[in-house]
Design an enzyme around this catalytic site. Structure first.
Site, PDB file in Angstrom:
ATOM      1  N   HIS A 134      22.611  15.530  20.019  1.00 12.61           N
ATOM      2  CA  HIS A 134      21.894  16.721  19.395  1.00 12.61           C
ATOM      3  C   HIS A 134      21.992  16.663  17.777  1.00 12.61           C
ATOM      4  CE1 HIS A 134      21.113  21.079  19.072  1.00 12.61           C
ATOM      5  NE2 HIS A 134      21.714  20.899  17.895  1.00 12.61           N
ATOM      6  N   GLU A 135      23.032  16.399  17.170  1.00 10.73           N
ATOM      7  CA  GLU A 135      23.148  16.190  15.957  1.00 10.73           C
ATOM      8  C   GLU A 135      22.216  15.185  15.133  1.00 10.73           C
ATOM      9  OE1 GLU A 135      24.028  18.639  14.069  1.00 10.73           O
ATOM     10  OE2 GLU A 135      24.730  19.845  15.817  1.00 10.73           O
ATOM     11  N   HIS A 138      18.785  16.231  15.068  1.00  7.75           N
ATOM     12  CA  HIS A 138      18.312  16.867  14.028  1.00  7.75           C
ATOM     13  C   HIS A 138      17.720  15.938  12.880  1.00  7.75           C
ATOM     14  CE1 HIS A 138      18.815  21.110  15.043  1.00  7.75           C
ATOM     15  NE2 HIS A 138      20.121  20.876  15.259  1.00  7.75           N
ATOM     16  N   GLU A 205      16.593  23.928  17.191  1.00 10.20           N
ATOM     17  CA  GLU A 205      17.652  23.714  17.975  1.00 10.20           C
ATOM     18  C   GLU A 205      17.287  23.201  19.302  1.00 10.20           C
ATOM     19  OE1 GLU A 205      20.633  23.587  17.406  1.00 10.20           O
ATOM     20  OE2 GLU A 205      20.258  24.161  15.334  1.00 10.20           O
TER      21      GLU A 205
END
Length: 282
Positions: A134-135, A138, A205
């Site tokens: 997930h990070e 980004h 997100e």
């Protein structure tokens, strides 16, 4: 289109800062705030990642410093970075028992991923893989610069609002601002900053969640991780977390229900989980 939206949102944040200066000190305040906005955008581009890491007393994770953490997280991050075609980010440890994580940096070549001590204690390696993906999502989607600069400018707006509250602005000349302008700044500026951050953060997100599912091919990892994070952060919020930097984290680092949910920088965790479950059935 995403770049245009980002520029507009950051421009709005800077505009709030400039108008706040005018509300407190009139024309002189406007000029000063305009100069501060330019400086903060410059500073945010080059140094916002260092500021965010310093705010949370993050420590480097290397073979010689926090070696046990390095031995666990480095293989996970390296494998995902290679699969996503990204440079290896720097790794950091935040000495906080509340489980959370964030990515920061101005571009993939200058990215950092920070983990709290708490997240390493409660997550399995598979769940941690979902969080890291997930990070890195980004990073790959180039969200981290926007989030970091927004945090820097929002911090300045919050500081300016506190000044307005305590000093009340100049009252001797209507042209130079006044007490009512200062009061409005104190009341509205944090809300404006929060709303802009929310617009920046919420859709991204969802996109980072989807990237995690695409890369790991197992959305169950992130689903399980999000469930744990939601539960733990309600019981054990981060003591040093601020509203200006809350949007950096994978989940909101502190509690707050009722009307405060309207101003959350994160989508509801249950909605994120529901989307990931739809991805799994697709």
């Amino acid at each position: 289109m995403n770049g245009i939206k980002t520029a507009l949102l950051l421009g709005l944040l800077s505009g709030v800062l400039v108008l706040g200066g005018a509300a407190i000190a009139g024309r002189e305040g406007l000029y000063v705030a305009f100069a501060v906005a330019i400086a903060m955008n410059f500073f945010g581009y080059f140094f916002s990642d260092k500021m965010a890491l310093a705010m949370y007393s993050a420590q480097p994770v290397t073979p010689s410093q926090n070696g046990e953490v390095f031995n666990r997280v480095f293989p996970i991050v390296q494998s995902l970075a290679q699969r996503m075609g990204l440079p290896m980010p720097k790794l950091w440890l935040i000495p906080d028992p509340s489980p959370n994580a964030f990515a920061t940096g101005r571009n993939p070549g200058h990215a950092s991923v920070a983990f709290t001590e708490g997240i390493l204690q409660v997550m399995t390696d598979r769940e941690l893989e979902g969080v890291v993906a997930h990070e890195l999502g980004h990073v790959k989607n180039r969200d981290i610069l926007t989030s970091s600069v927004a945090a820097t400018i929002a911090t300045a707006i919050t500081f300016l609002a506190r000044m307005a509250f305590f000093f009340g602005g100049r009252r001797d000349d209507e042209e130079d601002g006044g007490g009512w302008g200062a009061v409005l700044m104190a009341l509205l500026a944090p809300v404006a900053a929060m709303l802009i951050q929310m617009a920046i953060s919420r859709t991204r997100e969802y996109a980072a969640d989807e990237t995690s599912a695409d890369v790991t091919r197992n959305p169950g990892e992130l689903i399980s991780a999000l469930g744990k994070l939601e539960s733990y952060t309600k019981r054990l919020p981060m003591t040093d977390a601020t509203p200006a930097t809350a949007h950096l984290f994978i989940v909101k680092p502190f509690g707050g229900g009722g009307w405060m949910k309207m101003f959350s920088t994160h989508p509801p965790t249950e909605d994120r989980i529901a989307r990931l479950q739809q991805w799994r059935r697709a």
